[in-house]
Design a protein around this motif. Structure first.
Motif, PDB file in Angstrom:
ATOM      1  N   VAL A  36       0.825  -1.197   0.000  1.00  0.00           N
ATOM      2  CA  VAL A  36       0.000   0.000   0.000  1.00  0.00           C
ATOM      3  C   VAL A  36       0.856   1.242   0.000  1.00  0.00           C
ATOM      4  CG1 VAL A  36      -0.189   0.130   2.508  1.00  0.00           C
ATOM      5  CG2 VAL A  36      -1.979   1.114   1.126  1.00  0.00           C
ATOM      6  N   VAL A  37       0.390   2.257  -0.685  1.00  0.00           N
ATOM      7  CA  VAL A  37       1.028   3.556  -0.675  1.00  0.00           C
ATOM      8  C   VAL A  37       0.013   4.516  -0.084  1.00  0.00           C
ATOM      9  CG1 VAL A  37       2.134   5.336  -2.060  1.00  0.00           C
ATOM     10  CG2 VAL A  37       2.305   2.958  -2.745  1.00  0.00           C
ATOM     11  N   LEU A  38       0.304   5.067   1.093  1.00  0.00           N
ATOM     12  CA  LEU A  38      -0.655   5.922   1.782  1.00  0.00           C
ATOM     13  C   LEU A  38       0.002   7.228   2.169  1.00  0.00           C
ATOM     14  CD1 LEU A  38      -2.615   3.686   4.304  1.00  0.00           C
ATOM     15  CD2 LEU A  38      -3.496   4.796   2.289  1.00  0.00           C
ATOM     16  N   ALA A  88      -7.814   0.311  11.560  1.00  0.00           N
ATOM     17  CA  ALA A  88      -8.498  -0.960  11.362  1.00  0.00           C
ATOM     18  C   ALA A  88      -8.007  -1.558  10.049  1.00  0.00           C
ATOM     19  CB  ALA A  88     -10.015  -0.775  11.322  1.00  0.00           C
ATOM     20  N   ILE A  89      -8.298  -2.829   9.842  1.00  0.00           N
ATOM     21  CA  ILE A  89      -8.064  -3.468   8.549  1.00  0.00           C
ATOM     22  C   ILE A  89      -9.267  -3.153   7.653  1.00  0.00           C
ATOM     23  CG2 ILE A  89      -7.716  -5.635   7.320  1.00  0.00           C
ATOM     24  CD1 ILE A  89      -5.430  -5.156   9.140  1.00  0.00           C
ATOM     25  N   LEU A  90      -9.020  -2.628   6.462  1.00  0.00           N
ATOM     26  CA  LEU A  90     -10.086  -2.343   5.511  1.00  0.00           C
ATOM     27  C   LEU A  90     -10.003  -3.350   4.365  1.00  0.00           C
ATOM     28  CD1 LEU A  90      -9.848   1.550   5.354  1.00  0.00           C
ATOM     29  CD2 LEU A  90     -11.077   0.103   6.989  1.00  0.00           C
ATOM     30  N   TRP A  91     -11.167  -3.849   3.937  1.00  0.00           N
ATOM     31  CA  TRP A  91     -11.215  -4.962   2.990  1.00  0.00           C
ATOM     32  C   TRP A  91     -12.254  -4.694   1.905  1.00  0.00           C
ATOM     33  CZ3 TRP A  91     -15.049  -8.001   1.075  1.00  0.00           C
ATOM     34  CH2 TRP A  91     -14.688  -9.203   0.446  1.00  0.00           C
ATOM     35  N   THR A  92     -11.977  -5.177   0.708  1.00  0.00           N
ATOM     36  CA  THR A  92     -12.981  -5.274  -0.343  1.00  0.00           C
ATOM     37  C   THR A  92     -12.526  -6.317  -1.355  1.00  0.00           C
ATOM     38  OG1 THR A  92     -14.428  -3.989  -1.809  1.00  0.00           O
ATOM     39  CG2 THR A  92     -12.064  -3.522  -1.947  1.00  0.00           C
ATOM     40  N   ARG A  93     -13.418  -6.629  -2.279  1.00  0.00           N
ATOM     41  CA  ARG A  93     -13.078  -7.482  -3.423  1.00  0.00           C
ATOM     42  C   ARG A  93     -13.649  -6.836  -4.667  1.00  0.00           C
ATOM     43  NH1 ARG A  93     -15.434 -11.410  -6.712  1.00  0.00           N
ATOM     44  NH2 ARG A  93     -13.904 -12.842  -7.634  1.00  0.00           N
ATOM     45  N   PHE A 135      -3.924  -0.999  -9.282  1.00  0.00           N
ATOM     46  CA  PHE A 135      -4.100  -0.591  -7.896  1.00  0.00           C
ATOM     47  C   PHE A 135      -5.495   0.023  -7.754  1.00  0.00           C
ATOM     48  CE2 PHE A 135       0.196   0.039  -5.639  1.00  0.00           C
ATOM     49  CZ  PHE A 135       0.778  -1.023  -6.303  1.00  0.00           C
ATOM     50  N   VAL A 136      -5.956   0.119  -6.528  1.00  0.00           N
ATOM     51  CA  VAL A 136      -7.202   0.805  -6.231  1.00  0.00           C
ATOM     52  C   VAL A 136      -6.887   1.928  -5.245  1.00  0.00           C
ATOM     53  CG1 VAL A 136      -7.813  -0.731  -4.313  1.00  0.00           C
ATOM     54  CG2 VAL A 136      -9.614   0.506  -5.506  1.00  0.00           C
ATOM     55  N   MET A 137      -7.603   3.023  -5.346  1.00  0.00           N
ATOM     56  CA  MET A 137      -7.405   4.115  -4.403  1.00  0.00           C
ATOM     57  C   MET A 137      -8.350   3.933  -3.225  1.00  0.00           C
ATOM     58  SD  MET A 137      -7.377   8.239  -5.090  1.00  0.00           S
ATOM     59  CE  MET A 137      -9.142   8.492  -5.061  1.00  0.00           C
ATOM     60  N   VAL A 138      -7.823   4.134  -2.023  1.00  0.00           N
ATOM     61  CA  VAL A 138      -8.643   4.055  -0.816  1.00  0.00           C
ATOM     62  C   VAL A 138      -8.695   5.433  -0.177  1.00  0.00           C
ATOM     63  CG1 VAL A 138      -6.655   3.302   0.588  1.00  0.00           C
ATOM     64  CG2 VAL A 138      -8.968   2.909   1.412  1.00  0.00           C
ATOM     65  N   GLU A 139      -9.874   5.814   0.283  1.00  0.00           N
ATOM     66  CA  GLU A 139     -10.063   7.085   0.966  1.00  0.00           C
ATOM     67  C   GLU A 139     -10.719   6.830   2.315  1.00  0.00           C
ATOM     68  OE1 GLU A 139     -10.602  10.568  -2.321  1.00  0.00           O
ATOM     69  OE2 GLU A 139     -12.397   9.376  -1.854  1.00  0.00           O
ATOM     70  N   ILE A 140     -10.195   7.476   3.352  1.00  0.00           N
ATOM     71  CA  ILE A 140     -10.756   7.404   4.695  1.00  0.00           C
ATOM     72  C   ILE A 140     -11.066   8.832   5.126  1.00  0.00           C
ATOM     73  CG2 ILE A 140     -10.389   6.710   7.093  1.00  0.00           C
ATOM     74  CD1 ILE A 140      -8.115   5.192   4.547  1.00  0.00           C
ATOM     75  N   ALA A 141     -12.289   9.072   5.578  1.00  0.00           N
ATOM     76  CA  ALA A 141     -12.728  10.427   5.885  1.00  0.00           C
ATOM     77  C   ALA A 141     -13.470  10.461   7.214  1.00  0.00           C
ATOM     78  CB  ALA A 141     -13.638  10.953   4.775  1.00  0.00           C
ATOM     79  N   THR A 169      -4.718   0.366   8.442  1.00  0.00           N
ATOM     80  CA  THR A 169      -4.513   1.775   8.770  1.00  0.00           C
ATOM     81  C   THR A 169      -4.096   1.976  10.221  1.00  0.00           C
ATOM     82  OG1 THR A 169      -6.847   2.106   9.352  1.00  0.00           O
ATOM     83  CG2 THR A 169      -6.216   2.449   7.044  1.00  0.00           C
ATOM     84  N   ASP A 170      -3.760   0.911  10.923  1.00  0.00           N
ATOM     85  CA  ASP A 170      -3.339   1.028  12.319  1.00  0.00           C
ATOM     86  C   ASP A 170      -2.164   1.993  12.447  1.00  0.00           C
ATOM     87  OD1 ASP A 170      -3.189   0.435  15.069  1.00  0.00           O
ATOM     88  OD2 ASP A 170      -1.637  -1.076  14.693  1.00  0.00           O
ATOM     89  N   GLY A 171      -2.254   2.893  13.418  1.00  0.00           N
ATOM     90  CA  GLY A 171      -1.198   3.853  13.644  1.00  0.00           C
ATOM     91  C   GLY A 171      -1.394   5.170  12.918  1.00  0.00           C
ATOM     92  N   ARG A 172      -2.513   5.329  12.184  1.00  0.00           N
ATOM     93  CA  ARG A 172      -2.676   6.499  11.329  1.00  0.00           C
ATOM     94  C   ARG A 172      -3.929   7.314  11.604  1.00  0.00           C
ATOM     95  NH1 ARG A 172       0.645   3.015   9.608  1.00  0.00           N
ATOM     96  NH2 ARG A 172       2.338   3.669   8.251  1.00  0.00           N
ATOM     97  N   LEU A 173      -4.775   6.865  12.510  1.00  0.00           N
ATOM     98  CA  LEU A 173      -6.026   7.551  12.778  1.00  0.00           C
ATOM     99  C   LEU A 173      -6.147   7.889  14.261  1.00  0.00           C
ATOM    100  CD1 LEU A 173      -8.318   5.306  10.538  1.00  0.00           C
ATOM    101  CD2 LEU A 173      -7.267   7.491   9.926  1.00  0.00           C
ATOM    102  N   ALA A 174      -7.142   8.675  14.591  1.00  0.00           N
ATOM    103  CA  ALA A 174      -7.325   9.134  15.972  1.00  0.00           C
ATOM    104  C   ALA A 174      -8.208   8.154  16.748  1.00  0.00           C
ATOM    105  CB  ALA A 174      -7.965  10.521  15.973  1.00  0.00           C
ATOM    106  N   PRO A 175      -8.018   8.076  18.065  1.00  0.00           N
ATOM    107  CA  PRO A 175      -8.831   7.152  18.871  1.00  0.00           C
ATOM    108  C   PRO A 175     -10.266   7.632  19.066  1.00  0.00           C
ATOM    109  CG  PRO A 175      -7.352   8.410  20.273  1.00  0.00           C
ATOM    110  CD  PRO A 175      -6.991   8.750  18.865  1.00  0.00           C
ATOM    111  N   GLN A 176     -11.160   6.662  19.289  1.00  0.00           N
ATOM    112  CA  GLN A 176     -12.565   6.916  19.616  1.00  0.00           C
ATOM    113  C   GLN A 176     -13.234   7.872  18.627  1.00  0.00           C
ATOM    114  OE1 GLN A 176     -11.615   7.601  24.055  1.00  0.00           O
ATOM    115  NE2 GLN A 176     -13.689   6.754  24.072  1.00  0.00           N
TER     116      GLN A 176
END
Length: 640
Positions: A36-38, A88-93, A135-141, A169-176
């Motif tokens: 992954v490239v994030l 979290a782990i994000l998944w799709t097919r 590749f697929v682009m992933v967006e987290i908002a 994405t573990d280590g990259r987002l804010a808690p709660q």
């Protein structure tokens, strides 16, 4: 301030070495997540960062844009799993007809590429793959309309892994915090929007934590009303305790799937044996709208039971209903496909044996309030103690081997799981210790016989070791959540079930009924009417149920509806009389459970759902509710 491209098996070991504001990382699916490239956006965009860092870069990376209706090409939707306080782990097919994906062998799982102005630019293969759209682009908002994007990047679609995508994405987002995510292909196909909530950090003092849990969802046997209602709950996450799929799909000699829920496997067999068989099962199950809704609404923490491989399985890769010989290739296939389709922070190594290729036991801590300890009770367990015939395993008189300490569920000598498990229990600094346990832990007898030696009754010596550890260590606030039997139960866990009074209990067990798989009431009806509807997902074989009916009534079949109801009521009474540690018992319905933990108590609520054989079911209803006070292993029944 520089951007980084890193890889590794444990990101926490390196997190202090680079700027959290802008970072790009590279990992391989073979090492536990996708390549992954994030970039955590802020100031400088990913495209600009790559162009500046690349010494020979001549153009920027494309920004994929949605051009099609959401969901087209994403037949299994999206899912999040194994949430942490920072991701979290994000998944799709993605449908391979739209984008074929790339070969995993094209990428080096040990690659480390730093983009710090001094290192070389990303490998040309990575840049070409992004340009080519494999590749697929992933967006987290933080907003559902993606007006506030917190994280964006590119990740491969893995052709060798059935065109799935997995991003950690573990280590990259804010808690709660609640996040929304989606995947976009270069062709403009965009996934449905998923949602998950990050957990509290380990140092946080929580006022409450709420989760739902489910198990046993035979697709062919009914509709997933329980999952639809669970999706609508306001919970922090959902736990799946196993039997996410069933390897059996419809043998006409003893099964009768619903007309619109039939599955045909590529092999043409009534059970899954090949990799395409198992993949077909996951694709079909994950296409269900209610299961999709559950995954889109909440992160899920998953373990397996037996049907992700084969019924009543045990080490070394034996499926006793099919053969008493080891079938390591089939077990390895089941491991691999579970890994492909489950958003879990689990590694899979296809170069190792079935026993060592995967390890699903793990723990997750949520603030100071709870630690969730999940075990694997199939991959390493001993064979059944009294034999492999039907009445050796079910409704059995028992045998001395049940009490042999070497008779192991957790796999002493085969894995390090038992030592790990006991260490986690004794050393957890969380208030509540929640054990994600696949099969019934407390004893279950009826008419003086053991109902199910595939559960912990068949491993009574090891069970005693666990409860003795709880007692000797003075462990408090220990709760087991259990599936498998398709029954709702609230039980006291004892060190000595023959002598100990209720106030000597060392823990509590709360069992969830099935989503669709047949319960004991349905099984009695099947046996009494000479039908086998749903027999492939029965918790007990029909032969055992017929013997129970014969002992209660003196005959087996045919029976009237009133006699069937009499047998069900009689059996319920017998079970609660012969097992006084079972305080609540119901095996006549389907549903799910919700548990809320606070610093003062744990509240367990069991919900029943309407007829799972009808697509248009009505509503859910409250079945049971009870509390466990802090520091007290007792069940305070609130309802009924």
């Amino acid at each position: 301030m520089s951007d980084d491209l890193i890889t590794g098996h444990n990101r926490s070991n390196t997190s202090g070495a680079f700027d959290r504001g802008r970072r790009v990382f590279l990992k391989s699916l073979l090492a536990g997540s996708a390549l992954v490239v994030l970039d955590q956006l802020g100031g400088r965009h990913l495209t600009d960062a790559l162009v500046r860092a690349g010494k020979s870069a001549t153009h920027s990376l494309p920004r994929y844009q949605p051009r099609h209706h959401p969901g087209q090409g994403f037949g299994q939707s999206v899912a999040a799993g194994d949430p942490t306080s920072s991701g979290a782990i994000l998944w799709t097919r993605i449908d391979p007809e739209l984008v074929p994906g790339i070969r995993a062998a094209d990428y080096d799982p040990a690659l480390v590429q730093w983009l710090d102005g001094a290192s070389d630019s990303p490998q040309d293969a990575v840049r070409r793959a992004i340009d080519d759209g494999t590749f697929v682009m992933v967006e987290i908002a933080t907003t559902r309309d993606f007006s506030q994007v917190a994280l964006r990047g590119y990740t491969p679609i893995w052709r060798d892994y059935d065109n799935v995508v997995k991003v950690d994405t573990d280590g990259r987002l804010a808690p709660q915090k609640t996040y929304y995510y989606r995947f976009i292909t270069k062709t403009g196909h965009v996934s449905p929007i998923g949602r998950f909530r990050t957990l509290a950090s380990k140092e946080s003092h929580l006022d409450s934590l709420r989760f739902a849990y489910v198990s046993c969802q035979d697709y062919t046997n009914g509709y997933y009303h329980a999952l639809r209602f669970a999706a609508e709950e306001e919970v922090d996450f959902v736990i799946h305790l196993g039997d996410y799929i069933y390897e059996s799909v419809g043998d006409p000699s003893y099964q009768n799937p619903l007309p619109d829920r039939q599955i045909r496997l590529p092999s043409g067999q009534p059970k899954a044996f090949t990799i395409e068989d198992y993949r077909t099962l996951y694709r079909t199950y994950k296409s269900d709208p209610d299961l999709r809704k559950l995954h889109e609404r909440h992160a899920m923490i998953s373990i397996w039971d037996d049907h992700e491989f084969a019924n009543d399985a045990y080490y070394p890769a034996v499926a006793p209903d099919d053969s008493l010989k080891s079938h390591p290739d089939r077990r390895q296939i089941a491991n691999r496909v579970w890994f492909e389709y489950t958003p879990a922070r689990i590694q899979f190594d296809p170069g190792k044996s079935f026993k060592d290729s995967i390890r699903i036991y793990r723990s997750i801590q949520v603030g100071n309030l709870a630690e969730f300890i999940f075990t694997d009770e199939r991959l390493y367990r001993s064979s059944h103690p009294c034999g492999e015939e039907t009445l050796d395993r079910y409704f059995s008189a028992g045998c001395p081997r049940m009490y042999d300490p070497a008779q192991t569920m957790l796999g002493a000598g085969v894995s390090q799981q038992k030592e790990w498990f006991l260490h986690r229990i004794k050393n957890s600094d969380s208030l509540w210790k929640i054990w994600g346990n696949e099969v019934q832990f407390t004893p279950l007898k009826a008419l003086t016989r053991y109902v199910n030696l595939d559960a912990w009754d068949g491993f009574a010596g090891e069970r005693k070791e666990i409860t003795q550890t709880l007692k000797d260590a003075g462990i408090k606030n220990f709760i087991t959540i259990t599936g498998d039997l398709h029954t709702f139960e609230a039980n006291l866990i004892m060190e000595d079930y023959q002598k100990d009074p209720d106030d000597a209990a060392v823990g509590i067990e709360f069992m969830v009924g099935s989503v669709t798989s047949s319960n004991l009431s349905e099984m009695i009806y099947q046996a009494a009417t000479n039908t086998a509807l749903g027999a492939h997902s029965n918790p007990l074989p029909l032969e055992a149920i017929q013997e129970i009916i014969r002992r209660i009534l003196g005959v087996t079949t045919p029976l009237t509806r009133s006699l069937v109801d009499f047998v069900v009521d009689k059996l319920n009474g017998i079970i609660q009389t012969e097992n006084p540690w079972i305080k609540l018992f119901n095996s006549t319905t389907h549903g799910y459970c919700v548990m809320e933990l606070t610093p003062y108590k744990a509240t367990w609520t069991a919900y029943s759902v309407d007829d799972t054989k009808s697509r248009d079911a009505g509503d859910k209803s409250l079945l049971f509710q009870c509390e466990v006070p802090k520091d007290q292993a007792r069940i305070r029944i609130l309802n009924p």
